[in-house]
Design a protein around this motif. Sequence first.
Motif, PDB file in Angstrom:
ATOM      1  N   PRO A  13      -1.390  -2.257  -5.284  1.00 17.63           N
ATOM      2  CA  PRO A  13      -0.657  -3.193  -4.011  1.00 17.63           C
ATOM      3  C   PRO A  13      -0.039  -1.971  -2.376  1.00 17.63           C
ATOM      4  O   PRO A  13      -0.418  -1.774  -2.939  1.00 17.63           O
ATOM      5  N   SER A  14       0.086  -3.483  -1.952  1.00 21.46           N
ATOM      6  CA  SER A  14       0.166  -2.818  -0.340  1.00 21.46           C
ATOM      7  C   SER A  14       1.567  -2.780  -0.141  1.00 21.46           C
ATOM      8  O   SER A  14       2.203  -2.297  -1.288  1.00 21.46           O
ATOM      9  N   GLY A  15       2.306  -1.924   0.393  1.00 20.10           N
ATOM     10  CA  GLY A  15       3.361  -0.820   0.955  1.00 20.10           C
ATOM     11  C   GLY A  15       4.592  -2.267   0.943  1.00 20.10           C
ATOM     12  O   GLY A  15       5.899  -1.786   0.205  1.00 20.10           O
ATOM     13  N   ASN A  16       3.809  -3.195   1.366  1.00 21.44           N
ATOM     14  CA  ASN A  16       5.900  -4.281   0.215  1.00 21.44           C
ATOM     15  C   ASN A  16       6.524  -4.136  -0.994  1.00 21.44           C
ATOM     16  O   ASN A  16       6.682  -4.562  -0.920  1.00 21.44           O
ATOM     17  N   ILE A  17       5.438  -3.064  -1.421  1.00 24.46           N
ATOM     18  CA  ILE A  17       5.481  -3.462  -2.615  1.00 24.46           C
ATOM     19  C   ILE A  17       7.024  -2.315  -3.174  1.00 24.46           C
ATOM     20  O   ILE A  17       8.005  -2.502  -4.035  1.00 24.46           O
ATOM     21  N   TRP A  18       7.616  -1.248  -1.648  1.00 27.97           N
ATOM     22  CA  TRP A  18       8.308  -0.772  -1.718  1.00 27.97           C
ATOM     23  C   TRP A  18       9.521  -1.560  -1.550  1.00 27.97           C
ATOM     24  O   TRP A  18      10.970  -1.115  -2.049  1.00 27.97           O
ATOM     25  N   LEU A  19       9.513  -2.392  -0.467  1.00 27.35           N
ATOM     26  CA  LEU A  19      10.477  -2.832   0.304  1.00 27.35           C
ATOM     27  C   LEU A  19      11.085  -4.410  -1.569  1.00 27.35           C
ATOM     28  O   LEU A  19      12.010  -4.838  -1.479  1.00 27.35           O
ATOM     29  N   ALA A  20       9.622  -4.640  -2.015  1.00 27.25           N
ATOM     30  CA  ALA A  20      10.163  -5.117  -2.849  1.00 27.25           C
ATOM     31  C   ALA A  20      11.123  -4.910  -4.290  1.00 27.25           C
ATOM     32  O   ALA A  20      12.500  -5.455  -4.472  1.00 27.25           O
ATOM     33  N   LEU A  21      11.243  -3.657  -4.556  1.00 27.44           N
ATOM     34  CA  LEU A  21      11.974  -2.675  -5.009  1.00 27.44           C
ATOM     35  C   LEU A  21      13.171  -2.454  -4.531  1.00 27.44           C
ATOM     36  O   LEU A  21      14.085  -2.043  -5.280  1.00 27.44           O
ATOM     37  N   ASP A  22      13.542  -2.745  -2.954  1.00 21.39           N
ATOM     38  CA  ASP A  22      14.907  -2.875  -2.733  1.00 21.39           C
ATOM     39  C   ASP A  22      15.616  -4.218  -2.321  1.00 21.39           C
ATOM     40  O   ASP A  22      16.456  -3.795  -1.250  1.00 21.39           O
ATOM     41  N   LYS A  54      -1.966   4.332  -1.871  1.00 20.63           N
ATOM     42  CA  LYS A  54      -1.922   5.150  -1.865  1.00 20.63           C
ATOM     43  C   LYS A  54      -1.550   5.701  -0.054  1.00 20.63           C
ATOM     44  O   LYS A  54      -1.341   7.108   0.170  1.00 20.63           O
ATOM     45  N   ASP A  55      -1.797   5.061   0.985  1.00 23.31           N
ATOM     46  CA  ASP A  55      -2.235   5.371   1.866  1.00 23.31           C
ATOM     47  C   ASP A  55      -0.542   5.462   2.835  1.00 23.31           C
ATOM     48  O   ASP A  55       0.212   6.334   2.794  1.00 23.31           O
ATOM     49  N   TRP A  56      -0.108   4.951   2.103  1.00 21.62           N
ATOM     50  CA  TRP A  56       2.045   4.406   2.377  1.00 21.62           C
ATOM     51  C   TRP A  56       2.116   5.733   1.457  1.00 21.62           C
ATOM     52  O   TRP A  56       3.180   6.258   2.229  1.00 21.62           O
ATOM     53  N   ASN A  57       2.019   6.384   0.936  1.00 21.46           N
ATOM     54  CA  ASN A  57       2.953   7.183  -0.256  1.00 21.46           C
ATOM     55  C   ASN A  57       1.991   8.657   0.625  1.00 21.46           C
ATOM     56  O   ASN A  57       3.310   9.366   1.360  1.00 21.46           O
ATOM     57  N   PHE A  58       0.956   8.171   1.935  1.00 20.00           N
ATOM     58  CA  PHE A  58       0.678   9.850   2.516  1.00 20.00           C
ATOM     59  C   PHE A  58       1.475   9.637   3.705  1.00 20.00           C
ATOM     60  O   PHE A  58       2.138  11.253   4.061  1.00 20.00           O
ATOM     61  N   PHE A  59       1.944   8.779   4.437  1.00 23.05           N
ATOM     62  CA  PHE A  59       2.474   8.319   4.849  1.00 23.05           C
ATOM     63  C   PHE A  59       4.162   8.681   5.160  1.00 23.05           C
ATOM     64  O   PHE A  59       4.746   9.165   5.390  1.00 23.05           O
ATOM     65  N   MET A  60       4.532   8.471   3.974  1.00 23.64           N
ATOM     66  CA  MET A  60       6.082   8.468   3.447  1.00 23.64           C
ATOM     67  C   MET A  60       6.082   9.870   3.150  1.00 23.64           C
ATOM     68  O   MET A  60       6.759  10.866   3.656  1.00 23.64           O
ATOM     69  N   LEU A  61       4.711  10.461   2.793  1.00 19.47           N
ATOM     70  CA  LEU A  61       5.354  12.246   1.865  1.00 19.47           C
ATOM     71  C   LEU A  61       5.258  13.024   3.534  1.00 19.47           C
ATOM     72  O   LEU A  61       5.943  13.764   4.005  1.00 19.47           O
ATOM     73  N   MET A  62       4.841  12.102   4.719  1.00 31.14           N
ATOM     74  CA  MET A  62       4.491  13.065   6.318  1.00 31.14           C
ATOM     75  C   MET A  62       5.912  12.945   6.685  1.00 31.14           C
ATOM     76  O   MET A  62       6.834  13.852   7.641  1.00 31.14           O
TER      77      MET A  62
END
Length: 68
Positions: A13-22, A54-62
Amino acid sequence: EGMAGEKIIIKRPSGNIWLALDGKKDTERMHKMQNAISALIGKDVGWISKLDSKDWNFFMLMASLFLA
């Protein structure tokens, strides 16, 4: 019967998956995180939402590192 014989393709999934969860509510945690990432890197939230997870998770960690 049902879905027998139907081909299903699962993609990362793209970063949209995280918004969908919220529930895509701008008051929820993941939406706020995307806004924080946006502010840190100078890209709009739409650009961040399209990132591979995977890239979204990197930016989230940063972002979490800077916000800690």
